[in-house]
Design an enzyme around this catalytic site. Structure first.
Site, PDB file in Angstrom:
ATOM      1  N   GLY A  49      -3.517   1.106  15.662  1.00  0.00           N
ATOM      2  CA  GLY A  49      -4.689   0.285  15.948  1.00  0.00           C
ATOM      3  C   GLY A  49      -4.342  -0.697  17.059  1.00  0.00           C
ATOM      4  O   GLY A  49      -3.263  -1.282  17.077  1.00  0.00           O
TER       5      GLY A  49
ATOM      6  N   LEU B 295       0.845  -1.194   0.000  1.00  0.00           N
ATOM      7  CA  LEU B 295       0.000   0.000   0.000  1.00  0.00           C
ATOM      8  C   LEU B 295       0.885   1.250   0.000  1.00  0.00           C
ATOM      9  O   LEU B 295       1.668   1.456   0.921  1.00  0.00           O
ATOM     10  CB  LEU B 295      -0.929   0.020   1.212  1.00  0.00           C
ATOM     11  CG  LEU B 295      -1.826  -1.209   1.401  1.00  0.00           C
ATOM     12  CD1 LEU B 295      -2.877  -0.931   2.461  1.00  0.00           C
ATOM     13  CD2 LEU B 295      -2.488  -1.619   0.088  1.00  0.00           C
TER      14      LEU B 295
ATOM     15  N   GLY C  43      -0.960   6.770  -0.391  1.00  0.00           N
ATOM     16  CA  GLY C  43      -1.189   7.959   0.440  1.00  0.00           C
ATOM     17  C   GLY C  43      -0.245   9.100   0.101  1.00  0.00           C
ATOM     18  O   GLY C  43       0.784   8.920  -0.548  1.00  0.00           O
TER      19      GLY C  43
ATOM     20  N   TYR D  69       3.230  -2.291   3.648  1.00  0.00           N
ATOM     21  CA  TYR D  69       3.042  -0.844   3.651  1.00  0.00           C
ATOM     22  C   TYR D  69       4.271  -0.156   3.086  1.00  0.00           C
ATOM     23  O   TYR D  69       5.392  -0.433   3.523  1.00  0.00           O
ATOM     24  CB  TYR D  69       2.754  -0.367   5.090  1.00  0.00           C
ATOM     25  CG  TYR D  69       1.398  -0.839   5.545  1.00  0.00           C
ATOM     26  CD1 TYR D  69       1.203  -2.167   5.890  1.00  0.00           C
ATOM     27  CD2 TYR D  69       0.307   0.017   5.549  1.00  0.00           C
ATOM     28  CE1 TYR D  69      -0.048  -2.636   6.236  1.00  0.00           C
ATOM     29  CE2 TYR D  69      -0.950  -0.438   5.905  1.00  0.00           C
ATOM     30  CZ  TYR D  69      -1.124  -1.766   6.243  1.00  0.00           C
ATOM     31  OH  TYR D  69      -2.362  -2.224   6.575  1.00  0.00           O
TER      32      TYR D  69
ATOM     33  N   ALA E 249      54.280  20.480  -8.364  1.00  0.00           N
ATOM     34  CA  ALA E 249      53.190  21.222  -7.735  1.00  0.00           C
ATOM     35  C   ALA E 249      52.631  22.279  -8.674  1.00  0.00           C
ATOM     36  O   ALA E 249      53.376  22.923  -9.416  1.00  0.00           O
ATOM     37  CB  ALA E 249      53.691  21.884  -6.460  1.00  0.00           C
TER      38      ALA E 249
ATOM     39  N   ARG F  46       2.162  14.664   6.484  1.00  0.00           N
ATOM     40  CA  ARG F  46       3.034  15.136   7.559  1.00  0.00           C
ATOM     41  C   ARG F  46       4.504  15.265   7.150  1.00  0.00           C
ATOM     42  O   ARG F  46       5.315  15.818   7.890  1.00  0.00           O
ATOM     43  CB  ARG F  46       2.907  14.214   8.781  1.00  0.00           C
ATOM     44  CG  ARG F  46       1.649  14.499   9.588  1.00  0.00           C
ATOM     45  CD  ARG F  46       1.420  13.445  10.647  1.00  0.00           C
ATOM     46  NE  ARG F  46       0.935  12.193  10.070  1.00  0.00           N
ATOM     47  CZ  ARG F  46       0.860  11.036  10.738  1.00  0.00           C
ATOM     48  NH1 ARG F  46       1.268  10.970  11.982  1.00  0.00           N
ATOM     49  NH2 ARG F  46       0.382   9.951  10.159  1.00  0.00           N
TER      50      ARG F  46
HETATM   51  C1  UD1 Z   1      -2.944   1.691   9.754  1.00  0.00           C
HETATM   52  C2  UD1 Z   1      -3.846   0.679  10.450  1.00  0.00           C
HETATM   53  C3  UD1 Z   1      -3.505   0.638  11.936  1.00  0.00           C
HETATM   54  C4  UD1 Z   1      -2.038   0.308  12.124  1.00  0.00           C
HETATM   55  C5  UD1 Z   1      -1.164   1.265  11.333  1.00  0.00           C
HETATM   56  C6  UD1 Z   1       0.263   0.768  11.355  1.00  0.00           C
HETATM   57  C7  UD1 Z   1      -5.974   0.666   9.252  1.00  0.00           C
HETATM   58  C8  UD1 Z   1      -7.372   1.150   9.262  1.00  0.00           C
HETATM   59  N1  UD1 Z   1      -5.210   1.077  10.273  1.00  0.00           N
HETATM   60  O1  UD1 Z   1      -3.247   2.969  10.298  1.00  0.00           O
HETATM   61  O2  UD1 Z   1      -4.298  -0.325  12.592  1.00  0.00           O
HETATM   62  O3  UD1 Z   1      -1.722   0.359  13.501  1.00  0.00           O
HETATM   63  O4  UD1 Z   1      -1.579   1.318   9.954  1.00  0.00           O
HETATM   64  O5  UD1 Z   1       1.133   1.691  10.781  1.00  0.00           O
HETATM   65  O6  UD1 Z   1      -5.586  -0.074   8.386  1.00  0.00           O
HETATM   66  N2  UD1 Z   1      -3.040   3.824   2.053  1.00  0.00           N
HETATM   67  C9  UD1 Z   1      -3.404   3.681   0.741  1.00  0.00           C
HETATM   68  N3  UD1 Z   1      -4.673   4.019   0.367  1.00  0.00           N
HETATM   69  C10 UD1 Z   1      -5.590   4.474   1.245  1.00  0.00           C
HETATM   70  C11 UD1 Z   1      -5.203   4.611   2.602  1.00  0.00           C
HETATM   71  C12 UD1 Z   1      -3.927   4.278   2.974  1.00  0.00           C
HETATM   72  O7  UD1 Z   1      -2.613   3.269  -0.095  1.00  0.00           O
HETATM   73  O8  UD1 Z   1      -6.726   4.735   0.824  1.00  0.00           O
HETATM   74  C13 UD1 Z   1      -1.672   3.473   2.432  1.00  0.00           C
HETATM   75  C14 UD1 Z   1      -0.893   4.666   2.918  1.00  0.00           C
HETATM   76  O9  UD1 Z   1      -0.179   5.266   1.848  1.00  0.00           O
HETATM   77  C15 UD1 Z   1       0.061   4.047   3.929  1.00  0.00           C
HETATM   78  C16 UD1 Z   1      -0.727   2.840   4.466  1.00  0.00           C
HETATM   79  O10 UD1 Z   1      -1.731   2.575   3.511  1.00  0.00           O
HETATM   80  O11 UD1 Z   1       1.240   3.568   3.316  1.00  0.00           O
HETATM   81  C17 UD1 Z   1      -1.325   3.066   5.834  1.00  0.00           C
HETATM   82  O12 UD1 Z   1      -2.282   4.096   5.796  1.00  0.00           O
HETATM   83  P1  UD1 Z   1      -2.452   5.121   6.981  1.00  0.00           P
HETATM   84  O13 UD1 Z   1      -3.539   6.057   6.634  1.00  0.00           O
HETATM   85  O14 UD1 Z   1      -1.124   5.715   7.325  1.00  0.00           O
HETATM   86  O15 UD1 Z   1      -2.955   4.166   8.153  1.00  0.00           O
HETATM   87  P2  UD1 Z   1      -2.742   4.378   9.676  1.00  0.00           P
HETATM   88  O16 UD1 Z   1      -3.696   5.419  10.158  1.00  0.00           O
HETATM   89  O17 UD1 Z   1      -1.313   4.568   9.973  1.00  0.00           O
HETATM   90 CA    CA Z   2       0.673   5.191   8.795  1.00  0.00          CA
END
Ligand code: UD1
Ligand code: CA
Length: 451
Positions: free
Chosen positions: A135, A7, A10, A98, A376, A14
């Site tokens: 989570g 994944l 995003g 991730y 030199a 930040r």
């Molecule tokens: C997520 C988990 C959380 C965990 C944490 C660990 C969920 C709902 N929550 O939270 O339980 O403790 O990761 O780091 O899964 N992304 C996409 N598309 C989207 C949303 C996110 O590709 O629509 C990707 C983001 O780019 C990122 C990753 O998924 O690489 C995690 O997304 P993020 O929104 O950071 O989740 P957390 O709130 O950190």
């Molecule tokens: Ca995250």
């Protein structure tokens, strides 16, 4: 059969950056590439990266390493994995990674995958002193996992749980195809949470097996530049420890940086504050002084690079001495026992065995034979304002100090150039050439006095 999805859609708000988060680097390598490298040994099938924000930039960087799937709107981690459903094979285990968790180890993933079968899924969890933001893993009286609750949805009792979801999981593709369409976004963030499948699994009697990383840093994520800096230090610490175990002396392992790949022989010594970039190879008994920057360079056994030297795209033979304060630019090749001293710059320079350029010189677009001595302040004037020209200096030539060699020019074997010359015609073998205005002397010369 394993299908891997990373994944990475995003934005990484930040990071406060124009660059999508997964292209920020650790050890000079984009975060997403680290994850791909950890996943690669697990499969011969394609690895999918789910991309969205600045997708074109991300595509470019991963083009020959991973397939991509587009998620146009980022509606949550569950929505993200849903986009990839059509790509998962029917009987596969899907490993979800991730793009912003770069230091995950292949071995940990292997153990996680081993948890999965038709009746169970694998969840990578970890206990953190400070679980803030993650989570929480909810377990029942028998210690069975029953749900994951996001920070923003958690009750007071749930917030004190220190076991957290790393996000990384391995699930049967059939299960994902069944559960993901059922997700709702009825939660504090109005997102489709991947984590909600845990409760579905539990209700359906699918066992949730938890695995844990060997080290907590494997599952740390990069969300802002502080975390990036922290992971960079962890990464460099790990590399330094490995080098120490490989028999390298690092005078201070905490002041060592490698942004690429370093290969070392026996009894290599590296002083503090050196940076290695790209592919660097150091032979046996190579010594690198403090504050050196070495990039895409091979250095053979017994060579010493003294403090504050910069080497880029260079090939260095055995038992050479370089620096202090030397700059070897791309295309420099030193044969064995060559010496490049302080404030010497070389570029596209082939320098023969035992030849010396010891002080304050520029040698560019030049070929030097063996046992040449460059005095030199000698400059190869390789550029006429439009084109570059070659200087050839044959074996055993001696060039006196403060000489300008106006290329193209050849100094043949054994020739000698008098100090202070400007040489623009080639010099024959064993010939002395010099261009020097005659010295004038005025006896009893009175210096002017101050009025
Ligand atoms: C997520 C988990 C959380 C965990 C944490 C660990 C969920 C709902 N929550 O939270 O339980 O403790 O990761 O780091 O899964 N992304 C996409 N598309 C989207 C949303 C996110 O590709 O629509 C990707 C983001 O780019 C990122 C990753 O998924 O690489 C995690 O997304 P993020 O929104 O950071 O989740 P957390 O709130 O950190
Ligand atoms: Ca995250």
């Amino acid at each position: 059969m394993l299908d891997i999805i990373i994944l990475a859609a995003g934005k990484g708000t930040r990071m406060k950056s124009q660059l999508p988060k997964v292209l920020h680097t650790i050890g000079g390598k984009p975060l997403l590439e680290h994850v791909i490298s950890s996943a690669k040994p697990l499969t011969d099938s394609p690895i999918y990266s789910l991309i969205g924000h600045e997708a074109n930039k991300v595509k470019e960087v991963i083009s020959n390493k991973s397939q991509y799937i587009l998620q146009e709107q980022q509606l949550g981690t569950g929505h993200a994995v849903q986009q990839a459903l059509p790509y998962f094979r029917d009987d596969s285990i899907v490993l979800i990674l991730y793009g912003d968790v770069p230091l995950i180890k292949t071995d940990t993933l292997k153990r996680l995958i081993a948890c999965v079968d038709n009746k169970s899924l694998g969840l990578l969890t970890v206990k953190l002193d400070n679980p803030m933001g993650y989570g929480r893993i909810v377990r029942d009286d028998q210690q069975k996992v029953t749900a994951i609750v996001e920070q923003k949805d958690a009750s007071q009792e749930q917030l004190v749980i220190t076991e957290v979801n790393t996000g990384i999981m391995a699930v049967n593709s059939a299960h994902l195809k069944q559960w993901l369409p059922l997700l709702s976004n009825d939660n504090a963030q109005s997102e489709y949470y991947l984590t909600d499948i845990i409760e579905m699994a539990q209700k359906q009697g699918v066992e949730i097996s938890t695995e844990h990383p060997e080290y907590n840093w494997e599952v740390l994520g990069v969300n802002d530049r502080r975390q990036q800096a922290e992971l960079e230090r962890i990464y460099q610490h790990n590399l330094a420890q490995q080098l120490l175990l490989d028999g390298v002396t690092l005078l201070d392992p905490s002041r060592f940086d490698c942004r690429g790949q370093i290969t070392t022989g026996n009894d290599v010594v590296i002083d503090v504050n050196c940076i290695f970039k790209g592919k660097v190879t150091l032979g046996n008994n190579v010594t690198i002084g403090a504050n050196c920057v070495i990039e895409n360079t091979t250095i053979a056994s017994g060579t010493t690079v003294k403090d504050n030297s910069i080497l880029e795209d260079a090939q260095v033979g055995e038992c050479c001495t370089i620096g202090p304060f030397a700059r070897l630019r791309p295309g420099t090749q030193l044969s064995d026992n060559a010496k490049i001293g302080n404030f010497v710059e070389t570029k596209k320079a082939i320098i023969g065995e035992g030849s010396k350029v010891n002080h304050l010189s520029y040698v560019g677009d030049a070929t030097l034979g063996n046992q040449v001595n460059i005095g030199a302040g000698t400059i190869t004037c390789n550029y006429d304002g439009v084109n570059k020209h070659q200087t050839t200096i044959e074996d055993e030539v001696f060039v006196g100090s403060n000489t300008a060699l106006v290329a193209p020019v050849t100094l043949s074997k054994g020739s000698t150039i008098g100090a202070g010359s400007t040489i623009n015609k080639s010099v024959e073998e064993h010939t002395l050439s010099l261009t020097r205005s005659p010295q004038k002397s005025h006896k009893n010369w009175q210096r002017p006095v101050k009025k």
